[in-house]
Design a protein around this motif. Structure first.
Motif, PDB file in Angstrom:
ATOM      1  N   SER A  16      32.317  43.844  38.052  1.00  0.00           N
ATOM      2  CA  SER A  16      33.061  45.071  37.751  1.00  0.00           C
ATOM      3  C   SER A  16      32.851  46.059  38.887  1.00  0.00           C
ATOM      4  CB  SER A  16      32.603  45.670  36.418  1.00  0.00           C
ATOM      5  OG  SER A  16      31.245  46.032  36.481  1.00  0.00           O
ATOM      6  N   GLY A  17      33.616  47.135  38.862  1.00  0.00           N
ATOM      7  CA  GLY A  17      33.492  48.165  39.891  1.00  0.00           C
ATOM      8  C   GLY A  17      33.780  47.617  41.269  1.00  0.00           C
ATOM      9  N   TYR A  18      32.956  48.007  42.227  1.00  0.00           N
ATOM     10  CA  TYR A  18      33.123  47.568  43.610  1.00  0.00           C
ATOM     11  C   TYR A  18      33.100  46.048  43.724  1.00  0.00           C
ATOM     12  CZ  TYR A  18      31.814  46.474  48.406  1.00  0.00           C
ATOM     13  OH  TYR A  18      31.759  45.928  49.658  1.00  0.00           O
ATOM     14  N   PHE A  19      32.232  45.395  42.965  1.00  0.00           N
ATOM     15  CA  PHE A  19      32.088  43.942  43.058  1.00  0.00           C
ATOM     16  C   PHE A  19      33.361  43.214  42.627  1.00  0.00           C
ATOM     17  CE2 PHE A  19      27.782  45.581  42.590  1.00  0.00           C
ATOM     18  CZ  PHE A  19      27.231  45.092  43.769  1.00  0.00           C
ATOM     19  N   ALA A  20      34.176  43.824  41.793  1.00  0.00           N
ATOM     20  CA  ALA A  20      35.440  43.217  41.367  1.00  0.00           C
ATOM     21  C   ALA A  20      36.474  43.193  42.487  1.00  0.00           C
ATOM     22  CB  ALA A  20      35.995  43.960  40.155  1.00  0.00           C
ATOM     23  N   THR A  21      36.215  43.904  43.581  1.00  0.00           N
ATOM     24  CA  THR A  21      37.149  43.922  44.718  1.00  0.00           C
ATOM     25  C   THR A  21      36.788  42.897  45.780  1.00  0.00           C
ATOM     26  OG1 THR A  21      35.920  45.571  46.015  1.00  0.00           O
ATOM     27  CG2 THR A  21      37.489  46.399  44.355  1.00  0.00           C
ATOM     28  N   LEU A  22      35.710  42.188  45.596  1.00  0.00           N
ATOM     29  CA  LEU A  22      35.246  41.239  46.613  1.00  0.00           C
ATOM     30  C   LEU A  22      35.849  39.863  46.389  1.00  0.00           C
ATOM     31  CD1 LEU A  22      31.499  42.328  46.756  1.00  0.00           C
ATOM     32  CD2 LEU A  22      33.377  43.020  48.259  1.00  0.00           C
ATOM     33  N   ASN A  23      37.163  39.763  46.548  1.00  0.00           N
ATOM     34  CA  ASN A  23      37.868  38.499  46.386  1.00  0.00           C
ATOM     35  C   ASN A  23      39.233  38.586  47.068  1.00  0.00           C
ATOM     36  OD1 ASN A  23      39.955  39.298  44.245  1.00  0.00           O
ATOM     37  ND2 ASN A  23      38.029  39.962  43.317  1.00  0.00           N
ATOM     38  N   THR A  24      39.824  37.438  47.286  1.00  0.00           N
ATOM     39  CA  THR A  24      41.116  37.371  47.974  1.00  0.00           C
ATOM     40  C   THR A  24      42.230  37.983  47.139  1.00  0.00           C
ATOM     41  OG1 THR A  24      40.379  35.377  49.115  1.00  0.00           O
ATOM     42  CG2 THR A  24      42.745  35.805  49.104  1.00  0.00           C
ATOM     43  N   ASN A  25      42.193  37.755  45.845  1.00  0.00           N
ATOM     44  CA  ASN A  25      43.237  38.257  44.953  1.00  0.00           C
ATOM     45  C   ASN A  25      43.308  39.785  44.943  1.00  0.00           C
ATOM     46  OD1 ASN A  25      45.299  37.693  42.923  1.00  0.00           O
ATOM     47  ND2 ASN A  25      43.867  38.646  41.494  1.00  0.00           N
ATOM     48  N   TRP A  26      42.235  40.462  45.274  1.00  0.00           N
ATOM     49  CA  TRP A  26      42.249  41.928  45.373  1.00  0.00           C
ATOM     50  C   TRP A  26      42.594  42.368  46.799  1.00  0.00           C
ATOM     51  CZ3 TRP A  26      40.194  45.882  48.129  1.00  0.00           C
ATOM     52  CH2 TRP A  26      40.360  47.162  47.602  1.00  0.00           C
ATOM     53  N   SER A  27      42.067  41.656  47.778  1.00  0.00           N
ATOM     54  CA  SER A  27      42.187  42.087  49.177  1.00  0.00           C
ATOM     55  C   SER A  27      43.616  42.066  49.712  1.00  0.00           C
ATOM     56  CB  SER A  27      41.315  41.207  50.072  1.00  0.00           C
ATOM     57  OG  SER A  27      39.969  41.293  49.684  1.00  0.00           O
ATOM     58  N   ILE A  28      44.353  41.012  49.441  1.00  0.00           N
ATOM     59  CA  ILE A  28      45.695  40.891  50.003  1.00  0.00           C
ATOM     60  C   ILE A  28      46.651  41.926  49.407  1.00  0.00           C
ATOM     61  CG2 ILE A  28      47.645  39.340  50.381  1.00  0.00           C
ATOM     62  CD1 ILE A  28      44.971  38.808  52.028  1.00  0.00           C
ATOM     63  N   PRO A  29      46.696  42.108  48.081  1.00  0.00           N
ATOM     64  CA  PRO A  29      47.546  43.189  47.549  1.00  0.00           C
ATOM     65  C   PRO A  29      47.138  44.575  48.054  1.00  0.00           C
ATOM     66  CG  PRO A  29      47.026  41.651  45.819  1.00  0.00           C
ATOM     67  CD  PRO A  29      46.176  41.266  47.002  1.00  0.00           C
ATOM     68  N   TYR A  30      45.856  44.767  48.347  1.00  0.00           N
ATOM     69  CA  TYR A  30      45.408  46.044  48.910  1.00  0.00           C
ATOM     70  C   TYR A  30      46.078  46.283  50.263  1.00  0.00           C
ATOM     71  CZ  TYR A  30      42.500  49.609  51.026  1.00  0.00           C
ATOM     72  OH  TYR A  30      42.068  50.744  51.660  1.00  0.00           O
ATOM     73  N   TRP A  31      46.077  45.277  51.133  1.00  0.00           N
ATOM     74  CA  TRP A  31      46.740  45.415  52.429  1.00  0.00           C
ATOM     75  C   TRP A  31      48.225  45.695  52.246  1.00  0.00           C
ATOM     76  CZ3 TRP A  31      45.222  45.498  57.502  1.00  0.00           C
ATOM     77  CH2 TRP A  31      43.868  45.289  57.740  1.00  0.00           C
ATOM     78  N   GLN A  32      48.845  45.015  51.285  1.00  0.00           N
ATOM     79  CA  GLN A  32      50.264  45.243  51.027  1.00  0.00           C
ATOM     80  C   GLN A  32      50.507  46.662  50.513  1.00  0.00           C
ATOM     81  OE1 GLN A  32      50.714  41.799  48.449  1.00  0.00           O
ATOM     82  NE2 GLN A  32      52.190  40.945  49.898  1.00  0.00           N
ATOM     83  N   SER A  33      49.604  47.176  49.676  1.00  0.00           N
ATOM     84  CA  SER A  33      49.772  48.531  49.147  1.00  0.00           C
ATOM     85  C   SER A  33      49.648  49.590  50.239  1.00  0.00           C
ATOM     86  CB  SER A  33      48.740  48.808  48.047  1.00  0.00           C
ATOM     87  OG  SER A  33      47.442  49.007  48.591  1.00  0.00           O
ATOM     88  N   LYS A  34      48.990  49.240  51.332  1.00  0.00           N
ATOM     89  CA  LYS A  34      48.848  50.166  52.468  1.00  0.00           C
ATOM     90  C   LYS A  34      49.978  50.023  53.484  1.00  0.00           C
ATOM     91  CE  LYS A  34      45.165  51.995  50.896  1.00  0.00           C
ATOM     92  NZ  LYS A  34      45.227  53.334  50.341  1.00  0.00           N
ATOM     93  N   GLY A  35      50.970  49.151  53.166  1.00  0.00           N
ATOM     94  CA  GLY A  35      52.153  49.063  54.005  1.00  0.00           C
ATOM     95  C   GLY A  35      52.270  47.830  54.879  1.00  0.00           C
TER      96      GLY A  35
END
Length: 71
Positions: A34-53
């Motif tokens: 949970s929290g920060y640790f829930a962001t340490l995966n590919t499924n979170w990282s790629i949409p994050y890059w997309q959300s930044k443009g």
């Protein structure tokens, strides 16, 4: 920019200040993260890059071809 390499590995590794381990390159978060640790995966990282443009066709995912062991 032609492309960006998103290195999706070494999300979990043992250090003295964070003495825990996990999958080196998880695709999804585990049920107990949970929290920060829930962001340490590919499924979170790629949409994050997309959300930044970053257009999805310019994202190159880097995968590990190695593993870590702990004793």
């Amino acid at each position: 920019m032609d492309y960006v390499n998103v290195m999706t590995y070494d999300f979990h590794f043992y250090t003295t200040y964070l003495p825990m381990t996990g999958f080196n390159a998880p695709l999804y978060k585990s049920a107990n993260e949970s929290g920060y640790f829930a962001t340490l995966n590919t499924n979170w990282s790629i949409p994050y890059w997309q959300s930044k443009g970053m257009p999805k066709e310019k994202i190159v995912i880097g995968l590990p071809t190695y593993g870590h062991s702990f004793t």
